[in-house]
Scaffold this active site. Structure first.
Site, short mmCIF file in Angstrom:
data_model
loop_
_atom_site.label_atom_id
_atom_site.label_comp_id
_atom_site.label_asym_id
_atom_site.label_seq_id
_atom_site.Cartn_x
_atom_site.Cartn_y
_atom_site.Cartn_z
N HIS A 201 0.77 -1.32 0.57
CA HIS A 201 0.08 0.04 -0.13
C HIS A 201 0.73 1.26 -0.06
O HIS A 201 0.38 2.42 -0.61
CB HIS A 201 -0.57 -0.40 1.46
CG HIS A 201 -2.05 -0.86 0.73
ND1 HIS A 201 -2.21 -2.37 1.24
CD2 HIS A 201 -3.46 -0.77 -0.26
CE1 HIS A 201 -3.30 -2.87 0.70
NE2 HIS A 201 -4.03 -1.32 0.07
N ARG A 308 -10.31 3.44 -1.50
CA ARG A 308 -10.20 3.08 -0.72
C ARG A 308 -10.08 4.42 0.79
O ARG A 308 -9.26 4.72 1.10
CB ARG A 308 -8.64 2.95 -0.97
CG ARG A 308 -8.01 1.68 -1.69
CD ARG A 308 -6.46 1.63 -1.66
NE ARG A 308 -6.38 0.39 -2.53
CZ ARG A 308 -5.99 0.02 -3.16
NH1 ARG A 308 -5.33 1.48 -4.15
NH2 ARG A 308 -4.90 -0.95 -4.22
N ARG A 344 -15.01 1.56 -1.55
CA ARG A 344 -15.33 -0.04 -0.61
C ARG A 344 -15.46 0.62 0.91
O ARG A 344 -14.93 1.03 1.42
CB ARG A 344 -13.74 -0.26 -1.46
CG ARG A 344 -13.63 -1.28 -0.69
CD ARG A 344 -11.80 -2.02 -1.23
NE ARG A 344 -11.07 -1.42 -0.73
CZ ARG A 344 -9.48 -1.51 -0.53
NH1 ARG A 344 -8.96 -2.22 -0.90
NH2 ARG A 344 -8.44 -1.17 -0.25
N GLU A 443 -10.56 -11.39 -4.76
CA GLU A 443 -9.25 -10.96 -4.08
C GLU A 443 -8.89 -12.04 -2.76
O GLU A 443 -7.64 -12.38 -2.85
CB GLU A 443 -8.96 -10.08 -3.49
CG GLU A 443 -9.73 -9.15 -2.61
CD GLU A 443 -9.56 -8.02 -2.08
OE1 GLU A 443 -8.09 -6.97 -2.44
OE2 GLU A 443 -10.22 -7.54 -1.10
N ASN A 466 -3.82 -7.09 -6.71
CA ASN A 466 -2.60 -7.29 -5.18
C ASN A 466 -3.62 -8.30 -4.72
O ASN A 466 -2.19 -9.48 -4.30
CB ASN A 466 -3.00 -5.77 -4.55
CG ASN A 466 -3.02 -4.32 -6.27
OD1 ASN A 466 -3.10 -5.13 -6.71
ND2 ASN A 466 -3.43 -3.73 -5.40
N ASP A 467 -4.38 -8.77 -3.17
CA ASP A 467 -4.54 -9.90 -3.17
C ASP A 467 -4.86 -11.17 -3.49
O ASP A 467 -4.71 -11.66 -2.99
CB ASP A 467 -5.53 -9.68 -2.54
CG ASP A 467 -5.42 -8.16 -0.98
OD1 ASP A 467 -3.81 -8.66 -0.25
OD2 ASP A 467 -5.96 -7.69 -0.66
N ARG A 477 2.21 -9.79 -0.32
CA ARG A 477 2.59 -8.94 -1.66
C ARG A 477 3.45 -7.56 -1.04
O ARG A 477 3.95 -6.59 -1.82
CB ARG A 477 1.21 -8.41 -1.58
CG ARG A 477 0.75 -7.44 -0.61
CD ARG A 477 -0.76 -7.28 -0.70
NE ARG A 477 -0.87 -5.99 -1.50
CZ ARG A 477 -2.47 -5.63 -1.76
NH1 ARG A 477 -3.54 -5.95 -1.64
NH2 ARG A 477 -1.89 -3.87 -2.00
N CYS A 514 -9.34 -3.98 -9.97
CA CYS A 514 -9.15 -2.47 -9.70
C CYS A 514 -7.97 -2.56 -8.96
O CYS A 514 -7.25 -1.60 -8.28
CB CYS A 514 -10.27 -2.62 -8.66
SG CYS A 514 -10.93 -3.23 -7.12
C1 PEP Z 1 -6.55 -5.83 -4.46
O1 PEP Z 1 -5.64 -6.19 -3.30
O2 PEP Z 1 -6.34 -5.45 -5.61
C2 PEP Z 1 -7.21 -3.80 -4.06
C3 PEP Z 1 -6.91 -3.29 -5.65
O3 PEP Z 1 -7.19 -3.49 -2.99
P1 PEP Z 1 -5.59 -3.38 -2.13
O4 PEP Z 1 -4.77 -3.38 -3.15
O5 PEP Z 1 -6.52 -1.64 -1.44
O6 PEP Z 1 -6.06 -4.32 -1.42
MG MG Z 2 -7.04 -5.30 -1.54
#
Ligand code: PEP
Ligand code: MG
Length: 590
Positions: A201, A308, A344, A443, A466-467, A477, A514
């Site tokens: 993040h 977010r 979200r 995710e 991402n997750d 990550r 996303c």
């Molecule tokens: C993701 O996990 O891809 C996502 C968009 O949420 P975050 O990056 O805030 O965990």
């Molecule tokens: Mg996520």
């Protein structure tokens, strides 16, 4: 490469991972993980009592911190594991050690930091030299406690990054998302960290703040001194210490080239994100902070695909109440009209902690009480947000989605709370959109695999790659040591995305992406080809993604997806995607 011999210091290059494009050049400010060397001075007889008092309060503070840590660990994983801190407590209460420190202080009249370090080092050295694993561990305990006591003697509580008011390139061992949120954008020319990866993040924040950044330098913060001249290349993940004239010239040329490309993208703002053969893809922007809004508007995005909201909570001493949240969501949503915003719900946990909640320590925070799990366990906090979002839906084109859904039950439990909130608002005569669309983030692999079941209960899917990548491949990550294993083009990820998109279409709902994959122009053809309906990219990346979409042909994207779905090597799949991207928009790559 080196500078002119004898006149300027040699150039040294540190390779990391570029996470936010751009160049930053200036003096570096280094924040180290290790404490600076302790001060060293003589103490007069008159000052001895004050020195002893400093020592005693540092010991007391250390003891309180250890007890606090022990309590948090006992809560999270049980008293047995927390008992490892008993050994640390023994160190701060060890009379033999403390008496020897006091005697040495009286005899040598050096400041307490020097004396304490000396005595503690001698103790731990003696213990570690004994051929006994138990005693060797006690040496480690002494070492840990010594660091903590020295920190407390120095009164260090971490820097206040928002107060640094001169231009600098920040180099740190690590930065948390809340550190990043508090950076003063006016003065930070760029930042680099030893730890971290592309989808941490902290990296996402850097892109959103449009600050050039790189991560994963391993140990650069220990090798570079504050005040040195550096050049930070966020495109290629390079930190150049003492850049030579030649390097600076090369970078100036590159900067000019990039600026020409960026200038060309400005004209895209009012154009549609439609492929050459007429396929429209919804292109939205991700936002992390309300301040990101102007950039969304200039980016030419069709609304916000991911707000977010947890960043609204960071660096605050208390959770925002319903009015505060309502005002924020209403303002952001109305500013975007007629475009939609997907808010979200709270995704606390993982690498985003919230100090004032004092949550129990977790061994695996990304697998712990995060996001929807936290919200379902804290309905009081969750319902405040749900009511605020519902109320904002009366005035904007508001949609809402739940993060980290792993199965049907969580959606149903969240919806029960949502219905309660609706009833409360009706009773209080608060307006809201009864038809507000509610979607979920996909995710977690279990959600992807059960997408057909979940699709019947929601209005849309948004894939959080991402997750999804982190959980599918068991790759943390934010861990720079295994960042090379974090592969968006792994066949498993492609198949999961395809499965989700198809399940959504079969049930008549749309699917977006996303996660950071949506911002990677080399992957735009792949995501289009897999049938994704919406991409939500960082606002700064939106014009590039739009240019990519406009340069592509949907037929070619589908052919690409068919081909790569049969392939097995992530690197070869990536190469196929890049080849098509390079054919269609070479200026956006490399
Ligand atoms: C993701 O996990 O891809 C996502 C968009 O949420 P975050 O990056 O805030 O965990
Ligand atoms: Mg996520």
């Amino acid at each position: 490469m080196s500078g002119e011999a004898g006149t300027s210091p040699a150039e040294v290059r540190f390779q990391g991972l570029g996470v936010s494009p751009g160049l930053g050049r200036g003096r570096v400010l280094v924040l180290r993980q290790e404490e600076q060397t302790a001060p060293d001075y003589t103490v007069s007889e008159r000052d001895l009592p004050a020195e002893i008092a400093r020592f005693e309060s540092a010991l007391l503070l250390t003891r309180a911190q250890i007890l606090d840590m022990q309590a948090k660990i006992a809560d999270a994983i049980g008293a047995k594991d927390a008992s490892i801190f008993d050994a640390h407590l023994l160190v701060v209460e060890d009379r033999t050690l403390i008496d020897e420190v006091l005697r040495t202080l009286e005899r040598d009249r050096r400041n307490i930091e020097v004396v304490f370090q000396q005595v503690a080092d001698r103790y731990s050295k003696l213990l570690s030299q004994m051929d006994d694993p138990y005693l060797a561990e006690r040496a480690m305990d002494i070492h840990d406690v010594t660091r903590r006591v020295l920190m407390n003697l120095a009164g260090r509580h971490g820097p206040n990054l928002s107060e640094i008011d001169y231009p600098h390139v920040l180099l740190a061992h690590n930065l948390t998302p809340s550190d990043t949120a508090s950076l003063n954008r006016q003065h930070v020319l760029g930042f680099a960290t030893d730890l971290g990866s592309r989808t941490s993040h902290t990296a996402i924040m850097a892109r959103s703040l449009n600050i050039p950044a790189l991560v994963g330098l391993h140990d650069a913060s220990a090798k570079i001194e504050t005040g040195a001249e550096v050049l930070l290349d966020g495109y290629h993940g390079l930190l150049v210490l003492n850049p030579s004239e030649q390097t600076l010239r090369e970078y100036e040329e590159m900067d000019r080239r990039k600026e020409r490309v960026e200038a060309g993208l400005v004209s895209l703002r009012e154009t549609a994100s439609t492929t050459r053969d007429g396929h429209h893809l919804i292109l939205s922007a991700n936002i992390e902070l309300p301040e990101d809004l102007p950039m969304v508007k200039t980016s030419g995005a069709e609304g916000v695909g991911l707000y977010r909201t947890e960043f609204f909570y960071l660096n605050k001493s208390a959770l925002p109440d319903e009015e505060e949240q309502y005002t924020n969501y209403r303002e952001v949503a109305s500013a975007l009209l007629p475009h939609p915003i997907i808010i979200r719900t709270l995704d606390l946990g993982g690498d985003k902690s919230f100090g004032s909640l004092n949550l129990p320590y977790e061994l695996n925070p990304f697998l712990g009480c995060r996001a929807i799990r936290f919200c379902l366990q804290h309905p009081d906090i969750f319902k405040v947000q749900l009511r605020a979002i519902l109320r904002a839906s009366a005035l904007g084109n508001v949609r809402m989605m739940y993060p980290l859904i792993s199965g049907l039950e969580e959606i149903r439990q969240a919806d029960v709370l949502l219905e309660e909130c609706k009833a409360e608002l009706r009773a209080g005569s608060h307006a809201f959109n009864e038809q507000m669309e509610v979607g979920i983030m996909i995710e977690v692999p279990s959600a992807a695999l059960c997408a057909a079941d979940l699709a019947r209960e929601v209005d849309f899917f948004s894939i959080g790659t991402n997750d999804l990548i982190q959980y599918s491949m068991a790759v943390d990550r934010v861990n720079d040591r295994i960042a090379h294993l974090y592969e968006p083009t792994h066949p498993a990820i492609l198949r999961l995305i395809k499965m989700v998109v198809d399940a959504g279409h079969d049930a008549g709902i749309w699917t977006g992406v996303c996660g950071e994959m949506a911002s990677e122009v080399s992957l735009t053809p792949l995501l289009l080809g897999l049938g994704v309906d919406e991409l939500s990219a960082g606002a700064a990346q939106v014009p590039r993604v739009k240019r990519a979409v406009q340069s592509l042909d949907m037929q070619a994207c589908r052919r690409l997806a068919d081909t790569v779905l049969k392939m097995h090597s992530p690197a070869a799949i990536l190469a196929e995607c890049e080849a098509l991207a390079r054919d269609c928009y070479p200026e956006l790559l490399g």
